[in-house]
Design an enzyme around this catalytic site. Structure first.
Site, PDB file in Angstrom:
ATOM      1  N   PHE A 116      12.959  52.714 -64.149  1.00  0.00           N
ATOM      2  CA  PHE A 116      14.318  52.207 -63.994  1.00  0.00           C
ATOM      3  C   PHE A 116      15.146  53.274 -63.296  1.00  0.00           C
ATOM      4  CE2 PHE A 116      17.007  48.759 -65.753  1.00  0.00           C
ATOM      5  CZ  PHE A 116      16.042  47.803 -65.966  1.00  0.00           C
ATOM      6  N   GLN A 236      31.074  49.828 -64.328  1.00  0.00           N
ATOM      7  CA  GLN A 236      29.890  49.819 -63.462  1.00  0.00           C
ATOM      8  C   GLN A 236      29.745  48.520 -62.675  1.00  0.00           C
ATOM      9  OE1 GLN A 236      25.676  49.777 -65.218  1.00  0.00           O
ATOM     10  NE2 GLN A 236      25.843  51.750 -64.187  1.00  0.00           N
ATOM     11  N   HIS A 238      26.982  46.596 -60.858  1.00  0.00           N
ATOM     12  CA  HIS A 238      25.526  46.545 -60.732  1.00  0.00           C
ATOM     13  C   HIS A 238      25.187  46.177 -59.293  1.00  0.00           C
ATOM     14  CE1 HIS A 238      21.356  45.457 -61.353  1.00  0.00           C
ATOM     15  NE2 HIS A 238      21.418  45.901 -62.592  1.00  0.00           N
ATOM     16  N   LEU A 248      23.195  38.442 -62.824  1.00  0.00           N
ATOM     17  CA  LEU A 248      22.419  39.675 -62.804  1.00  0.00           C
ATOM     18  C   LEU A 248      20.977  39.462 -62.353  1.00  0.00           C
ATOM     19  CD1 LEU A 248      22.093  42.695 -63.662  1.00  0.00           C
ATOM     20  CD2 LEU A 248      21.549  41.860 -65.947  1.00  0.00           C
ATOM     21  N   THR A 250      17.870  41.895 -62.506  1.00  0.00           N
ATOM     22  CA  THR A 250      17.582  43.183 -63.152  1.00  0.00           C
ATOM     23  C   THR A 250      17.106  44.262 -62.179  1.00  0.00           C
ATOM     24  OG1 THR A 250      16.216  44.323 -64.795  1.00  0.00           O
ATOM     25  CG2 THR A 250      15.230  42.418 -63.736  1.00  0.00           C
ATOM     26  N   GLU A 251      17.499  45.494 -62.514  1.00  0.00           N
ATOM     27  CA  GLU A 251      16.983  46.663 -61.838  1.00  0.00           C
ATOM     28  C   GLU A 251      15.464  46.755 -62.002  1.00  0.00           C
ATOM     29  OE1 GLU A 251      19.697  49.780 -62.794  1.00  0.00           O
ATOM     30  OE2 GLU A 251      18.107  51.266 -62.696  1.00  0.00           O
ATOM     31  N   ARG A 284      22.880  53.435 -60.536  1.00  0.00           N
ATOM     32  CA  ARG A 284      23.541  52.207 -60.062  1.00  0.00           C
ATOM     33  C   ARG A 284      24.765  52.465 -59.196  1.00  0.00           C
ATOM     34  NH1 ARG A 284      22.916  48.686 -65.632  1.00  0.00           N
ATOM     35  NH2 ARG A 284      20.686  48.335 -65.357  1.00  0.00           N
ATOM     36  N   ARG A 413      26.668  54.555 -66.338  1.00  0.00           N
ATOM     37  CA  ARG A 413      25.584  54.355 -67.293  1.00  0.00           C
ATOM     38  C   ARG A 413      24.260  54.161 -66.568  1.00  0.00           C
ATOM     39  NH1 ARG A 413      22.941  49.982 -69.031  1.00  0.00           N
ATOM     40  NH2 ARG A 413      24.400  48.393 -68.332  1.00  0.00           N
TER      41      ARG A 413
END
Lengths: 598, 234
Positions: A116, A236, A238, A248, A250-251, A284, A413
């Site tokens: 990640f 943040q 994303h 979203l 996901t990363e 991010r 974060r």
């Protein structure tokens, strides 16, 4: 009006609230109040994983996780809190597994882990597999598992009760005031301790991953009680939200080898000015800014405001080979379409549903999307709310999860640290609130504890202007997205502050259609909009005042981090005539600030 | 494109019986039905009441009947429906409280009846309990449930008698019965081996069609039936 008495009241039933409820109810008479059915909470939307240095896939260490988090925070995170969280991480992930959480598994049957953004082997600088995952629905599994445990342990719930106010007597918590949505009746919960686990406030922005319910209720209530909000300028964005919708992606897509591509077909994250070492797996804030700059330079796809996220097997394999990426056993890393399907099933479903795109066949159009509040109600590592620059504890008031600011995330974060934050500090708040309740008596309730809440609702209900709340909300979201977003300027933020103040004025002249009591969702939405407006003002003023760039707070006019002047947490108080600011020092243990390069 | 959104209306404080209101509006083919509901509520009639939260099909708040089918409003696009007249009504078989909002308590009571939580009283190891990828895969499908109720409220057996636990409760039992780490299967199978347990399922497949998570529900119920009949979990 009804009155109930519990020793501990938890407000909110996402990951932090359920964990707090589970732990507090072991030793104290506890109730969990939630405006949604608990399993509707937004923890369930988290996808990629929960960070813990288990070392199941390759060597990893808690100290590396700690350092990566400090660095990810752009050195604004409190290092004692970060050390605590990262040390607790392996134990709490095992605890979740023992509760039955169905993690994906390695061939040896251990909890599976994936790379990640920002998580690295500190010796080689190479991304490390640290995110413990359950396919791409890790948050869903955490939320379901914790709710199941609450059912098992007979935790008391008041579902679809909206919190409206906190009761404070002699400077201590004395309970909360709520409205039962089904009846419109006010309920007072007399308590010794109150834990706010009310989640984030991403609904301040136009393009967001956040649920409609993410309206920052706990922060707004504590602000109205003279409690400051900490580091609100750090929100943040994303990197990968579905274009126009913000949903979203996901990363974990990039963790599995997906890459971001611009209009020229370039994997732009590898450029020298962005993140030549870890590329698409940079932090991010770094990735979102790079995307913004690419689009600003006309390199959005077809010149538009989006880029491609490409996880087609041929693309993944091409760049994995270029990067020399290997499996834990040293063989070259390759994927098939079936691997992608099994590891990212929900992402594929979202893309097919909302875009008509199959990510195994075509790349996904993505843009940065408002995602996560690093700031919030100031707390210490015990989950106690602290109300000034000396970290004075307010007796009986606790906060945990996204609504709180411990601060473990500082100005940015790392992915997987939110789920970790929820369970670690949800547990702390639950344990410590119950212990506090054991050693203290109930404060006496005031004569009319629900008075202020009742007046607040009456003002909304009886307001006879012409403004629609949907119009005010839309204007707020637009100005915040344009001017208090990925990149910020003095002029833009000044405009945003003025606009928010204008909207707050207009909010006094709304008109609601629904005059009923049963499920008056319009009244609820109006109350929530009031919260968002207060939070938007605090956010914009905190951001305008911080003249540097750090983590998620990036300014065109002050592009550098300025540790001399700004290595400090913002505290913002909401007052009648605006926002008052003060600052408190960052806690350092052993990590000296360095220039942040990925 | 121009669409007409016809909404089931019932306000217990005003109405003796339900009626429908129609709202005309401009829509994109890619708009979610939830977007249309928000538009109607936000700009035409603020009294329209419905539950929603995540808006992308993971929280399970907005199950409703859309043109006669149980769906999530946030996971149904205008273009999916193929028509520009869209009718939204509450899911069936649960008491209607206001407009599209139904009383979910009977649904959650059924959920709680199947002991929907992990049972294993043996001391836990210092690290994780081991589970092979194959054993993990065995119950993967039923871990996806978001408790939206679309399946249970599409089931004629549930409409006929709401004592029937319903597909969603059985799905959640299945998730634990077939988890190699769990030791509570016997307890759950006893609950499901009841007049109002799995045998009310007559394999009509409405549930499977309704599930927004594409869980193979009828198959899962069949596996539970087989486990009861054979006493074996395989």
């Amino acid at each position: 009006m009804k009155t109930h008495q519990f020793e501990v009241i938890v407000v909110g039933a996402g990951g932090a609230g359920l964990m707090a409820g589970l732990y507090a109810s072991k030793t104290a008479k506890t109730a969990v109040i939630s405006k949604l059915y608990p399993t509707r909470s937004h923890t369930g939307a988290a996808q990629g994983g929960i960070g813990a240095a288990l070392g199941n896939e390759e060597e990893d260490r808690t100290e590396w996780h700690t350092y990566d988090t400090v660095k990810g925070s752009d050195y604004l995170g409190d290092q004692d809190a970060i050390e605590f969280m990262c040390e607790e991480a392996p134990g709490i992930v095992y605890e979740l597994e023992h509760m039955g959480l169905p993690f994906s598994r390695t061939a040896e049957g251990r909890i599976a882990q994936r790379p990640f953004g920002g998580h690295t082997n500190n010796e080689t600088g190479v991304p490390v597999r640290r995110a413990c995952y359950a396919a791409d629905r890790t948050g869903h599994m955490i939320l379901q598992t914790l709710y199941q445990q609450c059912v098992k342990n007979n935790v008391t719930f008041f579902d679809e009760f909206q919190v409206l106010d906190m009761i404070v007597v002699n400077g201590k918590a004395a309970g909360v005031v709520t409205i039962e949505l089904a009846t419109g009746e006010l309920h007072v919960f007399h308590a010794k301790a109150v834990i706010f686990a009310t989640g984030g406030y991403g609904r301040v922005w136009e393009i967001t991953t956040n649920a409609y319910a993410n309206t920052g209720d706990g922060i707004a209530i504590t602000l109205r009680h003279g409690i400051p909000a900490e580091d609100m300028e750090f929100f943040q964005f994303h990197p990968t939200g579905i274009y126009k919708m913000g949903i979203l992606i996901t990363e974990g897509v990039r963790g599995e080898g997906g890459v971001l591509i611009n209009d020229k077909g370039e994997r732009f994250m590898a450029k020298e000015e962005y993140a030549p070492h870890v590329k698409d797996l940079a932090s991010r804030d770094v990735v979102s800014r790079a995307m913004y700059l690419e689009m600003k330079n006309g390199l959005g796809i077809g010149g538009k405001r989006y880029l491609y996220l490409d996880v087609r097997p041929e693309t993944v394999n091409k760049y994995a080979a270029l990067d020399g990426r290997t499996n834990p056993d040293g063989t070259p890393y390759t994927v098939t379409a079936d691997d992608i399907l099994s590891r990212l099933p929900d992402i594929i479903d979202f893309c097919k549903t909302y875009l008509g795109v199959d990510p195994v066949v075509d790349p996904m159009p993505v843009q940065p999307t408002a995602h996560y509040a690093m700031g919030g109600i100031p707390t210490n590592v015990k989950g106690e709310v602290v109300i000034d620059k000396k970290n004075t504890v307010m007796p009986g008031v606790y906060a945990a999860g996204e609504t709180s600011c411990v601060s473990v995330h500082g100005s940015n974060r790392l992915g997987t640290n939110s789920l970790l934050d929820l369970v670690v500090f949800g547990k702390q708040a639950g344990v410590n609130a119950a212990e506090y309740a054991r050693g203290t008596d109930f404060q006496p309730l005031p004569a009319d504890p629900a008075g202020p809440a009742r007046e607040q609702l009456a003002r909304l209900r009886n307001s006879s202007g012409a403004e629609r709340i949907s119009t005010i909300g839309t204007e707020m979201k637009a100005v915040m997205f344009d001017h208090v977003g990925v990149f910020r300027t003095e002029a833009g933020m000044t405009e945003a502050v003025e606009k928010i103040r204008e909207l707050k004025e207009r909010f006094k002249h709304i008109r609601l259609d629904d005059r009923g009591t049963v499920f008056n969702m319009e009244l609820l939405n109006a109350w929530e909009l009031g919260n968002l407006l207060d939070i938007a003002e605090v956010t914009a003023v905190s951001a305008l005042t911080r003249r540097e760039s750090r983590g998620a707070h990036a300014r065109d006019d002050y592009p550098e981090r300025n540790d001399k002047k700004w290595m400090k947490h913002t505290l913002a108080w909401l007052q009648e005539d605006g926002v008052k600011l003060d600052y408190k020092p960052v806690t350092f243990t052993k990590y000296e600030p360095k220039v942040r390069v990925y | 494109m121009q669409v007409t959104l016809k909404i089931f209306r019932y306000d217990p404080e005003k109405d003796k019986k339900p009626h429908y209101d129609a709202f005309k509006m401009e829509a994109e083919p890619t708009d979610r039905v939830l977007d249309l509901l928000e538009k109607a509520k936000g700009y035409q009639d603020g009294t329209i009441s419905f539950r929603r939260s995540c808006a992308h099909g993971v929280c399970g708040s907005d199950a409703m009947r859309i043109n006669g089918m149980n769906r999530l409003a946030c996971k149904t696009l205008v273009q999916d429906l193929g028509v520009n007249k869209i009718t939204v009504e509450p899911i069936l078989g649960l008491p209607i409280l206001k407009d599209l909002i139904v009383d979910m308590e009977p649904f959650f009571d059924n959920y709680r009846a199947v002991t929907p939580y992990f049972i294993n009283d043996e001391p836990a190891p210092a690290k994780e309990r081991l589970q092979s990828p194959e054993d993990r895969e065995r119950f993967d499908d039923t871990t996806k449930c978001i408790l939206c109720g679309a399946c249970t409220t599409s089931c004629p057996s549930f409409w006929a008698n709401d004592q029937y636990l319903g597909p969603s409760a059985i799905v959640n039992a299945h998730r634990f019965i077939f988890d190699s780490r769990d030791k509570g299967a016997a307890e759950r199978l006893a609950v499901l081996n009841d007049l109002f347990g799995v045998y009310r399922c007559h394999t009509i497949f409405n549930c499977t069609l309704a599930c927004p998570r594409e869980i193979q529900i009828t198959q899962a119920i069949g596996e539970v039936k087989k486990a009861i009949a054979t006493g074996k979990l395989d």
